[in-house]
Design a protein around this motif. Sequence first.
Motif, PDB file in Angstrom:
ATOM      1  N   LEU A 173       6.452  16.827 -44.069  1.00  0.00           N
ATOM      2  CA  LEU A 173       6.720  17.381 -42.741  1.00  0.00           C
ATOM      3  C   LEU A 173       5.442  17.734 -41.991  1.00  0.00           C
ATOM      4  CD1 LEU A 173       9.788  19.650 -43.603  1.00  0.00           C
ATOM      5  CD2 LEU A 173       9.804  17.473 -42.372  1.00  0.00           C
ATOM      6  N   GLY A 174       4.289  17.505 -42.627  1.00  0.00           N
ATOM      7  CA  GLY A 174       3.030  17.665 -41.915  1.00  0.00           C
ATOM      8  C   GLY A 174       2.129  18.786 -42.380  1.00  0.00           C
ATOM      9  N   PHE A 175       2.525  19.512 -43.417  1.00  0.00           N
ATOM     10  CA  PHE A 175       1.667  20.585 -43.921  1.00  0.00           C
ATOM     11  C   PHE A 175       0.590  20.000 -44.831  1.00  0.00           C
ATOM     12  CE2 PHE A 175       5.504  22.972 -42.781  1.00  0.00           C
ATOM     13  CZ  PHE A 175       4.943  24.029 -42.078  1.00  0.00           C
ATOM     14  N   ASP A 176      -0.658  20.359 -44.554  1.00  0.00           N
ATOM     15  CA  ASP A 176      -1.789  19.849 -45.322  1.00  0.00           C
ATOM     16  C   ASP A 176      -2.162  20.756 -46.488  1.00  0.00           C
ATOM     17  OD1 ASP A 176      -2.289  17.558 -43.655  1.00  0.00           O
ATOM     18  OD2 ASP A 176      -3.133  18.924 -42.171  1.00  0.00           O
ATOM     19  N   VAL A 177      -1.759  22.018 -46.414  1.00  0.00           N
ATOM     20  CA  VAL A 177      -2.086  22.999 -47.447  1.00  0.00           C
ATOM     21  C   VAL A 177      -0.798  23.671 -47.919  1.00  0.00           C
ATOM     22  CG1 VAL A 177      -3.439  25.049 -48.040  1.00  0.00           C
ATOM     23  CG2 VAL A 177      -4.306  23.442 -46.320  1.00  0.00           C
ATOM     24  N   ILE A 178      -0.616  23.696 -49.236  1.00  0.00           N
ATOM     25  CA  ILE A 178       0.527  24.376 -49.841  1.00  0.00           C
ATOM     26  C   ILE A 178      -0.003  25.571 -50.606  1.00  0.00           C
ATOM     27  CG2 ILE A 178       2.470  24.179 -51.440  1.00  0.00           C
ATOM     28  CD1 ILE A 178       2.691  22.324 -49.017  1.00  0.00           C
ATOM     29  N   GLN A 179       0.443  26.751 -50.239  1.00  0.00           N
ATOM     30  CA  GLN A 179       0.094  27.936 -51.020  1.00  0.00           C
ATOM     31  C   GLN A 179       1.283  28.321 -51.891  1.00  0.00           C
ATOM     32  OE1 GLN A 179      -0.275  32.396 -49.857  1.00  0.00           O
ATOM     33  NE2 GLN A 179      -2.374  31.607 -49.682  1.00  0.00           N
ATOM     34  N   ILE A 180       1.065  28.344 -53.192  1.00  0.00           N
ATOM     35  CA  ILE A 180       2.077  28.756 -54.150  1.00  0.00           C
ATOM     36  C   ILE A 180       1.996  30.275 -54.266  1.00  0.00           C
ATOM     37  CG2 ILE A 180       2.856  28.587 -56.545  1.00  0.00           C
ATOM     38  CD1 ILE A 180       1.440  25.805 -56.595  1.00  0.00           C
ATOM     39  N   HIS A 181       3.081  30.946 -53.915  1.00  0.00           N
ATOM     40  CA  HIS A 181       3.078  32.416 -53.875  1.00  0.00           C
ATOM     41  C   HIS A 181       3.318  32.974 -55.273  1.00  0.00           C
ATOM     42  CE1 HIS A 181       3.111  36.350 -52.406  1.00  0.00           C
ATOM     43  NE2 HIS A 181       4.113  36.316 -51.552  1.00  0.00           N
TER      44      HIS A 181
ATOM     45  N   ASP B 292      18.464  20.938 -43.174  1.00  0.00           N
ATOM     46  CA  ASP B 292      18.497  19.539 -42.742  1.00  0.00           C
ATOM     47  C   ASP B 292      17.810  19.334 -41.394  1.00  0.00           C
ATOM     48  OD1 ASP B 292      19.844  18.840 -45.026  1.00  0.00           O
ATOM     49  OD2 ASP B 292      21.837  19.016 -44.121  1.00  0.00           O
ATOM     50  N   GLN B 293      17.551  20.431 -40.686  1.00  0.00           N
ATOM     51  CA  GLN B 293      16.906  20.330 -39.368  1.00  0.00           C
ATOM     52  C   GLN B 293      15.387  20.259 -39.544  1.00  0.00           C
ATOM     53  OE1 GLN B 293      18.439  22.939 -36.253  1.00  0.00           O
ATOM     54  NE2 GLN B 293      20.213  23.453 -37.518  1.00  0.00           N
ATOM     55  N   THR B 294      14.941  19.171 -40.113  1.00  0.00           N
ATOM     56  CA  THR B 294      13.520  19.042 -40.428  1.00  0.00           C
ATOM     57  C   THR B 294      12.657  18.804 -39.195  1.00  0.00           C
ATOM     58  OG1 THR B 294      13.860  16.688 -40.882  1.00  0.00           O
ATOM     59  CG2 THR B 294      13.954  18.205 -42.763  1.00  0.00           C
ATOM     60  N   SER B 295      13.263  18.371 -38.103  1.00  0.00           N
ATOM     61  CA  SER B 295      12.467  18.072 -36.908  1.00  0.00           C
ATOM     62  C   SER B 295      11.760  19.320 -36.382  1.00  0.00           C
ATOM     63  CB  SER B 295      13.351  17.470 -35.812  1.00  0.00           C
ATOM     64  OG  SER B 295      14.382  18.360 -35.440  1.00  0.00           O
ATOM     65  N   GLN B 296      12.361  20.496 -36.597  1.00  0.00           N
ATOM     66  CA  GLN B 296      11.721  21.709 -36.098  1.00  0.00           C
ATOM     67  C   GLN B 296      10.413  21.991 -36.850  1.00  0.00           C
ATOM     68  OE1 GLN B 296      14.123  25.197 -36.805  1.00  0.00           O
ATOM     69  NE2 GLN B 296      14.665  24.600 -38.881  1.00  0.00           N
ATOM     70  N   TRP B 297      10.374  21.638 -38.131  1.00  0.00           N
ATOM     71  CA  TRP B 297       9.159  21.833 -38.909  1.00  0.00           C
ATOM     72  C   TRP B 297       8.097  20.808 -38.522  1.00  0.00           C
ATOM     73  CZ3 TRP B 297       8.474  26.092 -41.724  1.00  0.00           C
ATOM     74  CH2 TRP B 297       9.612  26.826 -42.093  1.00  0.00           C
TER      75      TRP B 297
ATOM     76  N   GLU C 237      16.768  32.466 -38.657  1.00  0.00           N
ATOM     77  CA  GLU C 237      18.130  32.860 -39.025  1.00  0.00           C
ATOM     78  C   GLU C 237      18.822  31.659 -39.661  1.00  0.00           C
ATOM     79  OE1 GLU C 237      22.192  34.826 -37.069  1.00  0.00           O
ATOM     80  OE2 GLU C 237      20.397  34.490 -35.843  1.00  0.00           O
ATOM     81  N   ASN C 238      19.291  31.862 -40.886  1.00  0.00           N
ATOM     82  CA  ASN C 238      19.927  30.775 -41.638  1.00  0.00           C
ATOM     83  C   ASN C 238      19.013  29.551 -41.736  1.00  0.00           C
ATOM     84  OD1 ASN C 238      22.346  32.286 -41.993  1.00  0.00           O
ATOM     85  ND2 ASN C 238      23.039  31.660 -39.953  1.00  0.00           N
ATOM     86  N   GLY C 239      17.721  29.821 -41.856  1.00  0.00           N
ATOM     87  CA  GLY C 239      16.748  28.746 -42.002  1.00  0.00           C
ATOM     88  C   GLY C 239      16.311  28.108 -40.694  1.00  0.00           C
ATOM     89  N   VAL C 240      16.939  28.465 -39.585  1.00  0.00           N
ATOM     90  CA  VAL C 240      16.612  27.880 -38.276  1.00  0.00           C
ATOM     91  C   VAL C 240      15.528  28.724 -37.616  1.00  0.00           C
ATOM     92  CG1 VAL C 240      17.486  27.234 -36.007  1.00  0.00           C
ATOM     93  CG2 VAL C 240      18.930  26.942 -38.039  1.00  0.00           C
ATOM     94  N   LEU C 241      14.456  28.089 -37.178  1.00  0.00           N
ATOM     95  CA  LEU C 241      13.328  28.790 -36.577  1.00  0.00           C
ATOM     96  C   LEU C 241      13.622  29.109 -35.116  1.00  0.00           C
ATOM     97  CD1 LEU C 241      10.450  26.558 -38.016  1.00  0.00           C
ATOM     98  CD2 LEU C 241      11.706  28.434 -39.115  1.00  0.00           C
ATOM     99  N   SER C 242      13.361  30.338 -34.718  1.00  0.00           N
ATOM    100  CA  SER C 242      13.596  30.761 -33.339  1.00  0.00           C
ATOM    101  C   SER C 242      12.440  30.329 -32.443  1.00  0.00           C
ATOM    102  CB  SER C 242      13.748  32.283 -33.285  1.00  0.00           C
ATOM    103  OG  SER C 242      12.519  32.903 -33.645  1.00  0.00           O
ATOM    104  N   GLU C 243      12.651  30.431 -31.136  1.00  0.00           N
ATOM    105  CA  GLU C 243      11.576  30.140 -30.188  1.00  0.00           C
ATOM    106  C   GLU C 243      10.429  31.117 -30.369  1.00  0.00           C
ATOM    107  OE1 GLU C 243      11.031  27.602 -28.113  1.00  0.00           O
ATOM    108  OE2 GLU C 243      12.797  26.741 -29.076  1.00  0.00           O
ATOM    109  N   GLU C 244      10.760  32.373 -30.722  1.00  0.00           N
ATOM    110  CA  GLU C 244       9.728  33.372 -30.986  1.00  0.00           C
ATOM    111  C   GLU C 244       8.855  32.969 -32.181  1.00  0.00           C
ATOM    112  OE1 GLU C 244      13.084  35.393 -28.867  1.00  0.00           O
ATOM    113  OE2 GLU C 244      12.927  34.012 -30.587  1.00  0.00           O
TER     114      GLU C 244
END
Length: 367
Positions: free
Chosen positions: A158-166, A81-86, A36-43
């Motif tokens: 942020l730690g992603f090793d693979v980028i998929q361009i959609h 700006d909440q990059t720590s969650q990623w 929601e609004n870019g913020v990742l939920s616990e789910e």
Amino acid sequence: MRTNNIENSKGISFDVKGLKIPSRFFFAPINTGLSENGVLSEEFFEFYKERSHSSIGINYIGNVAIDPKYVTNPNTAYFTDQTSQWEKLTKLIRKRGSVPGIQIACRNSSLTPIRRMINNDVETYLNTVRKDLINIPREEIQDIINKFIDTSIKASKLGFDVIQIHAAHGYFLSQLLSKSLNIRADEYNASDLFFLKTIINGIRDKKPNLIIDLRISFLEGIKNDIQEKKDKEDLIKKLIDLDIDIISFSNGIYDVNKQLIYPLEQWGHACFLENIIEYAYKYPNILWNYAGNIWGIDILGLEELPNNLSFSLGRALIADPLFVEKSINNKTHLINRCEHKNKCHYYSLNLSHIGCPIYELNKNTID
């Protein structure tokens, strides 16, 4: 790209740019609606945690928008700006044994996404998209290209090793690739791939060792299958000359026919697999990925398939996060199988996020 056998499993691992991908089975990129609004939920975290194992080579976070104005629906994920969650998410996926992957996407359309499975007025869709693409200024296309580059580089940091361009399912890059939709005559035409080259080169300039995956719709559902296959043959000849590590095949355009994206059960197991096998044999230095109606690993006939062919699973892993693990360890009788209840098509049902009755019924049995 090198491939190596995995002992005691039905899969193989891949060595791509020095990174080991531990399995040929990936978790398909899915827009979960759990943010929601870019913020990742616990789910959101729990969803991807449960589907991260050494039996899942790449765990793709699906449909992450390049900017809030290019989201698919209000609950689509994007970077804030909440990059720590990623960073927390990528560390979690890696710790559980999978490679963290992310699908970068952009929906830019004057049309509201349809909820029904099949569009009964395809001509209006075609005419609207053609007009949209003709009228979008060069500067806006260049801005979108820059956002793809910047978002990919940020994802890597942020730690992603693979980028998929959609570039599938009727998203913006998919529209630019389509000769049925893109009738521009400038550098952003459908034939020269200037926009893709610019994105890929822009990423490579900053992140030369980042694994780049491109997802395309092999069949769009606009022309007849013979003509669409011919168009894709011409496209693939150009794509293999780009600096891409993985080419992922899906099908369909979301606003034309969702059944090509979510194949019907009666279409059969791995119903589009034949469309990709020839390319895997012909271009062994590319890792190819297939998605669509994979119900059983034991009936894929892996010993007959090329080693540079991988598989993305969606519904099977939504219903049972341990689907692959149980399959390769001869515990298929314990699999909680997808029964096509279709709650994973949440947007079509006017729901806000993904769901699965089979998973909900059995989630207490998941380790």
